[in-house]
Design a protein around this motif. Structure first.
Motif, PDB file in Angstrom:
ATOM      1  N   GLN A 197       0.741  -1.119  -0.249  1.00  0.00           N
ATOM      2  CA  GLN A 197      -0.016   0.040  -0.071  1.00  0.00           C
ATOM      3  C   GLN A 197       0.899   1.219   0.004  1.00  0.00           C
ATOM      4  OE1 GLN A 197      -2.546  -0.560   3.375  1.00  0.00           O
ATOM      5  NE2 GLN A 197      -3.914  -1.806   2.191  1.00  0.00           N
ATOM      6  N   ALA A 198       1.969   1.303   0.399  1.00  0.00           N
ATOM      7  CA  ALA A 198       3.033   2.539   0.702  1.00  0.00           C
ATOM      8  C   ALA A 198       3.838   2.391  -0.492  1.00  0.00           C
ATOM      9  CB  ALA A 198       3.694   2.464   1.934  1.00  0.00           C
ATOM     10  N   SER A 201       1.747  -8.131 -10.219  1.00  0.00           N
ATOM     11  CA  SER A 201       2.735  -7.825 -11.334  1.00  0.00           C
ATOM     12  C   SER A 201       3.560  -6.640 -10.889  1.00  0.00           C
ATOM     13  CB  SER A 201       2.138  -7.988 -12.696  1.00  0.00           C
ATOM     14  OG  SER A 201       1.485  -9.333 -12.824  1.00  0.00           O
ATOM     15  N   LEU A 202       3.819  -6.300  -9.918  1.00  0.00           N
ATOM     16  CA  LEU A 202       4.530  -5.010  -9.562  1.00  0.00           C
ATOM     17  C   LEU A 202       5.981  -5.307  -8.864  1.00  0.00           C
ATOM     18  CD1 LEU A 202       4.330  -1.710  -9.312  1.00  0.00           C
ATOM     19  CD2 LEU A 202       2.854  -2.249  -7.113  1.00  0.00           C
ATOM     20  N   THR A 203       6.835  -4.602  -9.124  1.00  0.00           N
ATOM     21  CA  THR A 203       8.104  -4.370  -8.343  1.00  0.00           C
ATOM     22  C   THR A 203       8.095  -3.418  -7.438  1.00  0.00           C
ATOM     23  OG1 THR A 203       9.285  -3.298 -10.035  1.00  0.00           O
ATOM     24  CG2 THR A 203       9.303  -5.407 -10.405  1.00  0.00           C
ATOM     25  N   ILE A 204       8.792  -3.575  -6.324  1.00  0.00           N
ATOM     26  CA  ILE A 204       9.021  -2.401  -5.427  1.00  0.00           C
ATOM     27  C   ILE A 204      10.728  -2.311  -5.198  1.00  0.00           C
ATOM     28  CG2 ILE A 204       8.674  -1.715  -3.150  1.00  0.00           C
ATOM     29  CD1 ILE A 204       6.057  -3.440  -3.071  1.00  0.00           C
ATOM     30  N   GLY A 236       4.112   1.759 -10.292  1.00  0.00           N
ATOM     31  CA  GLY A 236       5.323   1.146 -10.013  1.00  0.00           C
ATOM     32  C   GLY A 236       5.931   0.671 -11.407  1.00  0.00           C
ATOM     33  N   HIS A 237       6.787  -0.553 -11.138  1.00  0.00           N
ATOM     34  CA  HIS A 237       7.279  -1.079 -12.703  1.00  0.00           C
ATOM     35  C   HIS A 237       6.661  -2.364 -12.641  1.00  0.00           C
ATOM     36  CE1 HIS A 237      10.397   2.091 -12.723  1.00  0.00           C
ATOM     37  NE2 HIS A 237      10.539   2.018 -11.562  1.00  0.00           N
ATOM     38  N   ALA A 285      12.910   3.317  -3.600  1.00  0.00           N
ATOM     39  CA  ALA A 285      11.741   4.201  -3.521  1.00  0.00           C
ATOM     40  C   ALA A 285      10.964   4.263  -2.135  1.00  0.00           C
ATOM     41  CB  ALA A 285      10.876   3.555  -4.514  1.00  0.00           C
ATOM     42  N   MET A 286      11.290   3.113  -1.495  1.00  0.00           N
ATOM     43  CA  MET A 286      10.738   2.937  -0.154  1.00  0.00           C
ATOM     44  C   MET A 286      11.470   3.525   1.204  1.00  0.00           C
ATOM     45  SD  MET A 286       7.844   1.858  -0.938  1.00  0.00           S
ATOM     46  CE  MET A 286       7.231   1.248   0.916  1.00  0.00           C
ATOM     47  N   ALA A 287      12.734   3.965   1.013  1.00  0.00           N
ATOM     48  CA  ALA A 287      13.520   4.270   2.222  1.00  0.00           C
ATOM     49  C   ALA A 287      12.899   5.075   2.986  1.00  0.00           C
ATOM     50  CB  ALA A 287      14.682   5.054   1.470  1.00  0.00           C
TER      51      ALA A 287
END
Length: 51
Positions: free
Chosen positions: A2-3, A32-35, A8-9, A39-41
């Motif tokens: 959710q965050a 089907s999403l990379t995280i 996304g990619h 980006a989440m740092a």
């Protein structure tokens, strides 16, 4: 998930196993999403501050 920043990619190829969160890899496959950790740092660091 959710965050995660949107959009996304698209997840392509073999996904990495997120051994620290057993629900993450299956969810990434379903969405089907990379995280990218980069980006989440800020979210991850805030989470560590609250522990």
């Amino acid at each position: 998930m959710q965050a995660a920043p949107r959009p996304g990619h698209t997840l392509t190829g073999k996904s990495a196993e997120a051994v620290w969160d057993e629900a993450l890899t299956p969810t990434m496959r379903e969405q089907s999403l990379t995280i990218a950790e980069e980006a989440m740092a800020s979210v991850l660091l805030q989470d560590l501050d609250h522990r």
